[in-house]
Design a protein around this motif. Structure first.
Motif, short mmCIF file in Angstrom:
data_model
loop_
_atom_site.label_atom_id
_atom_site.label_comp_id
_atom_site.label_asym_id
_atom_site.label_seq_id
_atom_site.Cartn_x
_atom_site.Cartn_y
_atom_site.Cartn_z
N PRO A 156 5.64 1.92 -0.03
CA PRO A 156 6.22 0.50 -0.37
C PRO A 156 7.82 1.29 -1.32
CG PRO A 156 4.35 -0.22 -0.51
CD PRO A 156 3.84 1.61 -0.21
N GLU A 157 7.42 2.45 -1.86
CA GLU A 157 8.04 3.44 -2.98
C GLU A 157 8.96 3.94 -2.07
OE1 GLU A 157 5.32 3.02 -3.72
OE2 GLU A 157 5.49 1.53 -5.26
N GLY A 158 8.98 4.55 -0.50
CA GLY A 158 9.97 5.28 -0.56
C GLY A 158 8.96 6.80 -0.44
N THR A 243 2.57 -4.58 13.16
CA THR A 243 3.82 -4.67 12.63
C THR A 243 4.03 -5.56 12.08
OG1 THR A 243 6.11 -4.44 12.47
CG2 THR A 243 5.28 -5.55 14.25
N PHE A 244 4.42 -5.85 10.74
CA PHE A 244 4.25 -8.07 10.14
C PHE A 244 5.62 -8.79 10.71
CE2 PHE A 244 1.44 -5.39 7.51
CZ PHE A 244 0.57 -6.41 7.15
N ALA A 245 5.56 -9.41 11.05
CA ALA A 245 6.44 -10.22 11.78
C ALA A 245 6.81 -11.56 10.81
CB ALA A 245 6.35 -10.88 13.08
N GLY A 246 7.99 -12.70 11.11
CA GLY A 246 8.11 -14.33 10.59
C GLY A 246 8.54 -14.05 9.60
N PRO A 247 9.22 -15.14 8.64
CA PRO A 247 10.07 -15.29 7.79
C PRO A 247 9.56 -14.78 6.17
CG PRO A 247 10.47 -17.41 8.87
CD PRO A 247 8.93 -15.82 9.24
N ARG A 248 8.09 -14.96 6.36
CA ARG A 248 7.04 -14.79 4.67
C ARG A 248 6.31 -12.87 5.59
NH1 ARG A 248 6.08 -20.06 5.62
NH2 ARG A 248 4.47 -19.69 7.20
N LEU A 249 6.32 -12.89 6.65
CA LEU A 249 6.26 -11.82 6.96
C LEU A 249 4.54 -11.21 6.73
CD1 LEU A 249 8.63 -9.49 5.32
CD2 LEU A 249 8.18 -9.44 7.46
N ASP A 250 4.34 -12.49 6.88
CA ASP A 250 2.11 -12.49 6.68
C ASP A 250 1.72 -12.63 8.32
OD1 ASP A 250 4.06 -15.03 7.45
OD2 ASP A 250 2.93 -16.67 6.03
N ARG A 251 2.63 -12.28 9.36
CA ARG A 251 2.15 -12.56 10.71
C ARG A 251 2.26 -11.28 11.20
NH1 ARG A 251 5.04 -17.26 13.66
NH2 ARG A 251 3.74 -16.65 15.61
N ILE A 273 -2.76 -11.20 15.05
CA ILE A 273 -3.95 -11.69 13.88
C ILE A 273 -3.49 -12.27 12.37
CG2 ILE A 273 -5.12 -9.57 15.05
CD1 ILE A 273 -4.25 -7.29 12.47
N GLU A 274 -4.90 -12.37 11.62
CA GLU A 274 -4.79 -13.19 10.36
C GLU A 274 -4.73 -11.46 9.66
OE1 GLU A 274 -6.18 -16.55 10.10
OE2 GLU A 274 -4.93 -17.57 11.69
N PRO A 275 -3.83 -11.35 9.17
CA PRO A 275 -3.92 -9.91 7.98
C PRO A 275 -4.13 -10.85 6.70
CG PRO A 275 -1.49 -10.26 8.35
CD PRO A 275 -1.73 -11.37 8.99
N GLY A 276 -3.69 -11.29 5.80
CA GLY A 276 -4.32 -11.70 4.95
C GLY A 276 -3.40 -10.77 3.88
N VAL A 277 -2.03 -10.89 4.57
CA VAL A 277 -1.93 -10.29 3.20
C VAL A 277 0.43 -9.70 3.97
CG1 VAL A 277 -3.29 -8.09 2.18
CG2 VAL A 277 -1.81 -7.59 3.76
N THR A 278 0.77 -9.68 2.94
CA THR A 278 2.67 -9.91 3.42
C THR A 278 2.70 -8.23 3.86
OG1 THR A 278 3.36 -9.84 0.90
CG2 THR A 278 2.70 -11.64 2.58
N GLY A 279 4.10 -7.92 4.90
CA GLY A 279 4.43 -6.34 5.04
C GLY A 279 5.78 -6.46 4.43
N LEU A 280 6.52 -5.54 4.87
CA LEU A 280 7.11 -5.10 3.84
C LEU A 280 8.44 -5.16 4.53
CD1 LEU A 280 6.45 -0.89 2.61
CD2 LEU A 280 6.53 -3.28 1.55
N ALA A 281 9.63 -5.92 4.78
CA ALA A 281 10.57 -5.96 5.08
C ALA A 281 11.40 -4.71 6.04
CB ALA A 281 11.99 -6.53 4.04
N PRO A 282 11.52 -4.72 7.36
CA PRO A 282 11.84 -3.95 8.21
C PRO A 282 13.31 -3.43 8.00
CG PRO A 282 12.04 -5.84 9.54
CD PRO A 282 11.06 -6.08 7.93
N ILE A 283 13.92 -2.08 7.74
CA ILE A 283 15.21 -1.66 7.37
C ILE A 283 15.95 -0.88 8.73
CG2 ILE A 283 15.99 0.44 6.01
CD1 ILE A 283 14.50 -1.50 4.25
N ALA A 284 17.49 -1.60 8.65
CA ALA A 284 17.85 -1.23 9.64
C ALA A 284 18.39 0.59 9.96
CB ALA A 284 19.13 -2.44 9.22
N PHE A 285 18.53 0.96 11.36
CA PHE A 285 19.21 2.29 11.33
C PHE A 285 20.40 2.23 10.08
CE2 PHE A 285 22.06 5.47 13.45
CZ PHE A 285 20.97 6.50 12.80
N ALA A 286 20.91 2.86 9.55
CA ALA A 286 22.75 3.04 8.99
C ALA A 286 23.50 3.10 8.89
CB ALA A 286 22.75 3.48 6.92
N GLY A 287 22.77 4.56 10.42
CA GLY A 287 23.99 4.91 11.17
C GLY A 287 24.91 3.69 12.34
#
Length: 290
Positions: A156-158, A243-251, A273-287
């Protein structure tokens, strides 16, 4: 082992489903069928499915900042892809001296830099490598000698990059500097006998790593020390990525392959599947898109 899933209704089955990518901008899940040479999308608001036939093997897609075009990895290299209208514009070929290779799996780090791997498309040589592509268009080869590159994923911190050699059953961890350079590689997880091989990965908001098991029929969650936390069993042999998806990144959506299986009706489907946790928002390529 947990069993809690649904199957996304489709008449088709992927030969080699891979590379699920959540688009926050469009509310759409994208994924590819590498061997079937097809890009798929699922709009979550209405479960609308679309697909596009590709002229060659397509290995992954990611979004680009400031552009509706996707950045895609093909057998021949990296290209910009417009879907409406459908146009492919080749951008770069990172391995002109390795004609038997193709690209295989990619993800964007928290700074907007793209990381992608390659593999021998014949599965004969350990000719795969790990690359980065920055916003200026510069390509760097960071690591080499892979049988099958997979992943990548980031803490998460990169500050950590996780990357897999599926052929060797290993998940590596690299320190990742702010300048995009990698520190010394170390083994983070060695898959045990009976687990299958580590395939695609993603990280959740708690810093745990979710890994698809090729040949193992499940997705597993590992803690930041590389210890198995839990697994979710699925009725397909070759689970390829998640991958996590959905507005809340909980799918969580999980791809699979019908390749090298008994051909049963569950092989090559897209699971949720139901992960039971949330994911990290995907990042777009900056180029910038071409």
């Amino acid at each position: 082992m947990m069993t809690n899933y649904r199957i996304v209704a489709r008449a088709e089955r992927d030969v080699l489903g891979e590379g699920p990518h959540w688009s926050v901008r469009s509310g759409t899940l994208f994924w590819v069928d590498i061997v079937g040479q097809r890009l798929w999308s699922l709009t979550l608001a209405d479960d609308r499915l679309r697909s596009w036939a590709m002229p060659e093997k397509i290995c992954w897609v990611v979004e680009q900042a400031g552009s509706a075009d996707l950045l895609a990895g093909f057998k021949s290299g990296v290209a910009d892809v417009s879907l409406d209208p459908f146009v492919i514009r080749p951008r770069l070929s990172p391995e002109p001296a390795r004609p038997h290779n193709r690209l295989n799996d990619a993800k964007v780090d928290p700074t907007g830099r793209l990381w992608f791997g390659s593999k021998d498309d014949r599965d004969q040589e350990a000719s795969g490598a790990l690359y980065s592509l920055d916003s200026s268009g510069r390509v760097r080869r960071h690591d080499d000698g892979y049988q099958v590159t997979n992943g990548p994923a980031f803490s998460p911190e990169g500050d950590w990059l996780y990357h897999t050699d599926s052929g060797r059953g290993l998940v590596y961890r690299f320190p990742l500097g702010a300048d995009g350079m990698l520190g010394e590689r170390s083994i983070f997880i060695q898959f045990e006998q009976g687990w299958g091989a580590p395939d695609g990965m993603t990280t959740d908001a708690e810093g745990y790593l979710w890994i698809a098991h090729w040949g193992g029929g499940r997705v597993s969650r590992f803690d930041p020390n590389g210890q198995l936390d839990r697994s979710i069993a699925l009725p397909a042999t070759n689970i390829t990525s998640c991958t996590f998806a959905g507005p809340r990144l909980d799918r969580m959506f999980v791809t699979s392959a019908s390749l090298k299986t008994d051909g049963g009706e569950m092989q090559g489907v897209l699971f949720e599947i139901e992960p039971g946790v949330t994911g990290l928002a995907p990042i777009a390529f900056a180029g910038r898109a071409l």
